[in-house]
Design a protein around this motif. Structure first.
Motif, PDB file in Angstrom:
ATOM      1  N   ILE A 159       4.386  -0.194  -0.141  1.00 27.97           N
ATOM      2  CA  ILE A 159       3.986   1.194   0.066  1.00 27.97           C
ATOM      3  C   ILE A 159       2.478   1.276   0.306  1.00 27.97           C
ATOM      4  O   ILE A 159       1.692   1.029  -0.622  1.00 27.97           O
ATOM      5  N   LYS A 167      -1.268   2.598   0.515  1.00 25.08           N
ATOM      6  CA  LYS A 167      -1.987   3.579  -0.301  1.00 25.08           C
ATOM      7  C   LYS A 167      -2.096   4.899   0.450  1.00 25.08           C
ATOM      8  O   LYS A 167      -2.310   4.939   1.655  1.00 25.08           O
ATOM      9  N   GLU A 210       0.355   7.117   0.681  1.00 21.92           N
ATOM     10  CA  GLU A 210       1.683   7.666   0.974  1.00 21.92           C
ATOM     11  C   GLU A 210       2.302   8.218  -0.310  1.00 21.92           C
ATOM     12  O   GLU A 210       2.199   7.616  -1.370  1.00 21.92           O
ATOM     13  N   LYS A 211       2.968   9.362  -0.180  1.00 24.81           N
ATOM     14  CA  LYS A 211       3.484  10.073  -1.345  1.00 24.81           C
ATOM     15  C   LYS A 211       4.832   9.496  -1.799  1.00 24.81           C
ATOM     16  O   LYS A 211       5.656   9.085  -0.986  1.00 24.81           O
ATOM     17  N   ILE A 212       5.021   9.512  -3.117  1.00 26.51           N
ATOM     18  CA  ILE A 212       6.180   8.853  -3.724  1.00 26.51           C
ATOM     19  C   ILE A 212       6.846   9.793  -4.728  1.00 26.51           C
ATOM     20  O   ILE A 212       6.171  10.417  -5.553  1.00 26.51           O
ATOM     21  N   ARG A 221      -2.156   5.156  -8.839  1.00 28.36           N
ATOM     22  CA  ARG A 221      -1.665   5.961  -7.711  1.00 28.36           C
ATOM     23  C   ARG A 221      -1.102   7.311  -8.165  1.00 28.36           C
ATOM     24  O   ARG A 221      -0.323   7.939  -7.455  1.00 28.36           O
ATOM     25  N   TYR A 235      -0.624  10.422  -6.022  1.00 25.37           N
ATOM     26  CA  TYR A 235       0.353  10.405  -4.927  1.00 25.37           C
ATOM     27  C   TYR A 235       1.798  10.333  -5.440  1.00 25.37           C
ATOM     28  O   TYR A 235       2.723  10.212  -4.647  1.00 25.37           O
ATOM     29  N   SER A 269       7.171  15.816   2.859  1.00 27.90           N
ATOM     30  CA  SER A 269       5.855  15.164   2.846  1.00 27.90           C
ATOM     31  C   SER A 269       5.889  13.828   2.093  1.00 27.90           C
ATOM     32  O   SER A 269       4.920  13.068   2.121  1.00 27.90           O
ATOM     33  N   ASN A 285       7.142  10.030   1.461  1.00 25.07           N
ATOM     34  CA  ASN A 285       7.561   8.906   2.294  1.00 25.07           C
ATOM     35  C   ASN A 285       8.514   7.947   1.580  1.00 25.07           C
ATOM     36  O   ASN A 285       9.219   7.164   2.217  1.00 25.07           O
ATOM     37  N   HIS A 286       8.504   7.988   0.236  1.00 24.31           N
ATOM     38  CA  HIS A 286       9.273   7.015  -0.541  1.00 24.31           C
ATOM     39  C   HIS A 286       9.912   7.687  -1.750  1.00 24.31           C
ATOM     40  O   HIS A 286       9.368   8.646  -2.296  1.00 24.31           O
ATOM     41  N   ASN A 326      12.456   5.319   3.006  1.00 26.88           N
ATOM     42  CA  ASN A 326      12.182   4.175   2.142  1.00 26.88           C
ATOM     43  C   ASN A 326      12.696   4.438   0.733  1.00 26.88           C
ATOM     44  O   ASN A 326      12.178   5.299   0.013  1.00 26.88           O
TER      45      ASN A 326
END
Length: 423
Positions: free
Chosen positions: A76, A78, A80-82, A110, A113, A128, A130-131, A166
């Motif tokens: 992942i 750095k 990117e929102k999880i 992190r 995020y 918004s 990504n994972h 993801n």
């Protein structure tokens, strides 16, 4: 069924040797009470089973989650929102899994995020993200996850509707069969966890190192089937739920995938780690005891473990003991070399020694510094020669100590000066 445990020097020492492996999570009298479930001639086998039992206390659970979360972060970028979604029961994953995760360095690095929530339906601006990371403490058969993930109008639909491509699973331990079960059905899911094989697997069982696998499987079946009858089958199964053959427990619970002789309770069976007990255990005994014996012999002979040189030096007209290598770390190095020399792979070595992959890497690093392993993690010629020399150096002392007098059973009760950390 069962017997009265005979208290003598030998029997108490065997219990005492197990306590560090079990991380002093339970008292000696509880171990003894559990051993009394078995017939007298079965006690040795029961102790052998505990020598590969894996207990994970809170602090270890936390650093395992930390290492595994860092591993997921490799996938992942750095920024990117999880979403981290604890999919287990709220009473378990809601607090006892999420709390230690939130306090790891990996999470804190992190945190801005990450959204950690059970309530995925009310996430603001879900597209918004990504994972998504599914979080649990332990996965056995993998069927519970697949069943929940496949439910119509549940989270899989939400993931697809918001184009979150993801998907990851984070759990401290997953059984190999459970990992395969999930991967076969959802190959796009990235699973990050410490992996364990069935405890009675014919090829991959760590009990093969003790040459006791078949005898211990018979023991688990014999008593486990009796407990199942006394309770309510098939929930309590001799080999654990869905025949998972797990041998693990946590500070907060024991999975029902673990052999039922460990956690089941009835009027005729005393559990070692009840399903929801607050205090529990971990680590390897019979095998490690043999390795520790070599180190103890070298200490008594006054020779350095690796070099064979004397560790006694003269200082100010006095003999001073200079121990460079006879330490706990060296214990792990010898254990690693012995298992590698016998052909065991890294997964089984982790199980036998009670190590995580990151901890095993540190042992390999130490072994490589000494020239005992190479860059490809194989034992070197120097490593093989070292094992031969170590046994040669200790053989004479080994036989000398096994005199008739030393092997004679004493008729006095042995009470150690320190037991379970208390004097």
């Amino acid at each position: 069924m069962g017997h009265t445990f005979e208290l003598n020097k030998q029997s108490l020492q065997r219990v005492e040797y197990l306590l560090p492996r079990l991380k002093h999570s339970i008292s000696p009298n509880k171990v003894i009470r559990w051993l009394e479930n078995f017939d007298k001639e079965e006690v040795g086998l029961a102790l052998d089973l505990l020598s590969v039992f894996e207990y994970i206390p809170f602090n270890e659970f936390m650093f395992r989650l930390n290492d595994l979360l860092y591993e997921i972060f490799r996938y992942i970028p750095k920024g990117e929102k999880i979403v981290i979604f604890p999919y287990g029961k709220v009473g378990k994953s809601g607090t006892l899994v999420t709390y230690p995760l939130k306090n790891t360095n990996a999470f804190k690095n992190r945190e801005e995020y990450i959204l950690l929530t059970h309530d995925y339906e009310n996430i603001i601006n879900p597209s918004s993200f990504n994972h998504i990371i599914f979080l649990d403490d332990f996965i056995g058969s993998g069927k519970t996850f697949c069943k929940e993930f496949s439910r119509p109008d549940y989270i899989q639909k939400w993931i697809n509707d918001n184009n979150i491509e993801n998907i990851h699973i984070l759990t401290s331990v997953i059984m190999a069969e459970g990992k395969k079960y999930i991967s076969d059905r959802f190959p796009n899911i990235n699973i990050v966890a410490e992996e364990r094989n069935k405890i009675f697997h014919k090829v991959l069982s760590p009990l093969n190192a003790l040459k006791k696998r078949q005898a211990l499987e018979s023991l688990a079946l014999k008593h486990g089937e009796t407990i199942s009858v006394l309770n309510y089958p098939p929930y309590i199964a001799p080999l654990g739920y869905d025949k998972s053959e797990s041998l693990i427990s946590y500070f907060h619970c024991t999975p029902n995938n673990t052999l039922s002789i460990i956690w089941a309770k009835s009027k005729d069976w005393f559990p070692l780690f009840p399903r929801m007990a607050n205090i529990r255990m971990n680590e390897a005994r019979e095998f490690k005891k043999d390795i520790a014996f070599y180190i103890g012999i070298c200490n008594r002979l006054g020779i350095d473990l690796y070099t064979g040189n004397s560790i006694i030096e003269k200082k100010n007209n006095s003999d001073v003991r200079i121990i460079n290598h006879n330490t706990k770390q060296d214990h792990s190095v010898i254990a690693l070399l012995t298992l590698k020399n016998e052909g065991y792979d890294n997964l089984m070595i982790c199980h036998i020694l009670g190590l995580t992959r990151e901890e095993l890497k540190l042992v390999y690093t130490e072994a490589r510094k000494l020239g005992f392993t190479d860059r490809t993690y194989n034992i070197s010629n120097d490593g093989i020669q070292f094992l031969k020399e170590l046994k040669r150096k200790t053989r004479k002392e080994n036989f000398r100590k096994e005199s008739n007098k030393n092997l004679e059973i004493k008729k006095t009760l042995y009470l150690p000066d320190m037991f379970n950390g208390f004097t």
